[in-house]
Design a protein around this motif. Structure first.
Motif, mmCIF file in Angstrom:
data_model
loop_
_atom_site.group_PDB
_atom_site.id
_atom_site.type_symbol
_atom_site.label_atom_id
_atom_site.label_comp_id
_atom_site.label_asym_id
_atom_site.label_seq_id
_atom_site.Cartn_x
_atom_site.Cartn_y
_atom_site.Cartn_z
ATOM 1 N N LEU A 126 18.190 -15.855 -3.250
ATOM 2 C CA LEU A 126 17.537 -16.497 -2.484
ATOM 3 C C LEU A 126 16.365 -16.186 -1.930
ATOM 4 N N THR A 127 15.119 -17.395 -1.751
ATOM 5 C CA THR A 127 14.637 -17.698 -0.909
ATOM 6 C C THR A 127 14.885 -16.454 0.258
ATOM 7 N N GLN A 128 13.459 -16.174 0.921
ATOM 8 C CA GLN A 128 13.433 -15.004 2.460
ATOM 9 C C GLN A 128 13.732 -15.922 3.215
ATOM 10 N N GLU A 129 13.289 -16.670 3.603
ATOM 11 C CA GLU A 129 13.325 -18.261 4.542
ATOM 12 C C GLU A 129 14.634 -18.415 3.953
ATOM 13 N N ILE A 130 15.790 -18.866 3.696
ATOM 14 C CA ILE A 130 16.939 -19.038 3.455
ATOM 15 C C ILE A 130 17.770 -17.986 4.204
ATOM 16 N N ALA A 131 16.984 -17.034 3.482
ATOM 17 C CA ALA A 131 18.327 -15.560 3.988
ATOM 18 C C ALA A 131 18.052 -15.530 5.190
ATOM 19 N N ASP A 132 16.985 -15.231 5.711
ATOM 20 C CA ASP A 132 16.466 -15.609 7.318
ATOM 21 C C ASP A 132 17.110 -16.238 8.063
ATOM 22 N N THR A 133 17.472 -17.924 7.834
ATOM 23 C CA THR A 133 18.370 -18.513 8.433
ATOM 24 C C THR A 133 19.657 -18.819 8.714
ATOM 25 N N LEU A 134 20.146 -17.957 7.578
ATOM 26 C CA LEU A 134 21.668 -17.093 7.071
ATOM 27 C C LEU A 134 22.212 -16.837 8.086
ATOM 28 N N LEU A 135 21.376 -15.004 7.681
ATOM 29 C CA LEU A 135 22.032 -14.313 8.754
ATOM 30 C C LEU A 135 21.617 -14.835 10.277
ATOM 31 N N GLN A 136 20.890 -15.665 11.169
ATOM 32 C CA GLN A 136 21.071 -15.825 12.193
ATOM 33 C C GLN A 136 22.215 -16.535 12.522
ATOM 34 N N ASP A 137 22.141 -18.155 11.802
ATOM 35 C CA ASP A 137 23.419 -18.815 11.892
ATOM 36 C C ASP A 137 24.711 -17.986 11.047
ATOM 37 N N ALA A 138 24.701 -17.062 10.982
ATOM 38 C CA ALA A 138 25.668 -16.415 10.756
ATOM 39 C C ALA A 138 25.997 -15.708 12.261
#
Length: 151
Positions: free
Chosen positions: A29-41
């Motif tokens: 995963l790109t860092q951007e999507i990984a950070d967004t997924l964590l935030q949304d989780a």
């Protein structure tokens, strides 16, 4: 926008998955999507969308202590699961497609090669899990026909 790096799924990684039944895939995963997924989780968990998980055994229903899940394969949309819709629509299928391509190519060269026999014509069943009490619940099969990958 490209959310995955399929080059991270190397021949060595997929071979390890076949022989050891797990593999670590760094930088998929790109860092951007990984950070967004964590935030949304975190938002989904706080809102109560990720609920206590129960399992059935011997006709009884048991709570998995501190294990909360959200089935992303159910009736969901971007408005209900945020950026996790990307995992369901793009990331999960791309992950399976890459492994399937490897298996197809490898079996052309060796009919006895181990394959996962993934069905890439369907959206994979994906669950978001939060372990709230420390520890983890990383590797299991819900039933005998389940192929489990953890991100």
């Amino acid at each position: 926008m490209n959310h995955t790096n399929t080059a991270a799924l190397t021949t060595e990684t997929i071979t390890h998955l076949h022989s050891h039944h797990y593999a670590l895939v760094d930088d998929f995963l790109t860092q951007e999507i990984a950070d967004t997924l964590l935030q949304d989780a975190q938002i989904l968990f706080t809102k109560g969308s990720i609920t206590q998980h129960y399992f059935s055994f011997g006709g009884a229903l048991y709570q998995k202590p501190n294990v909360h899940e959200l089935d992303l394969s159910g009736d969901v949309s971007a408005t209900t699961i945020g950026s996790w819709i990307t995992v369901l629509d793009t990331v999960g299928p791309e992950f399976l497609r890459r492994i399937h391509e490897f298996d197809e190519e490898a079996s052309k060269n060796d009919a006895l090669v181990r394959r996962l026999c993934l069905d890439v014509d369907y959206t994979p069943a994906i669950k978001l899990q939060v372990n709230s009490g420390g520890g983890s619940f990383p590797w299991h099969f819900d039933n005998a026909s389940t192929c489990l990958c953890n991100v």
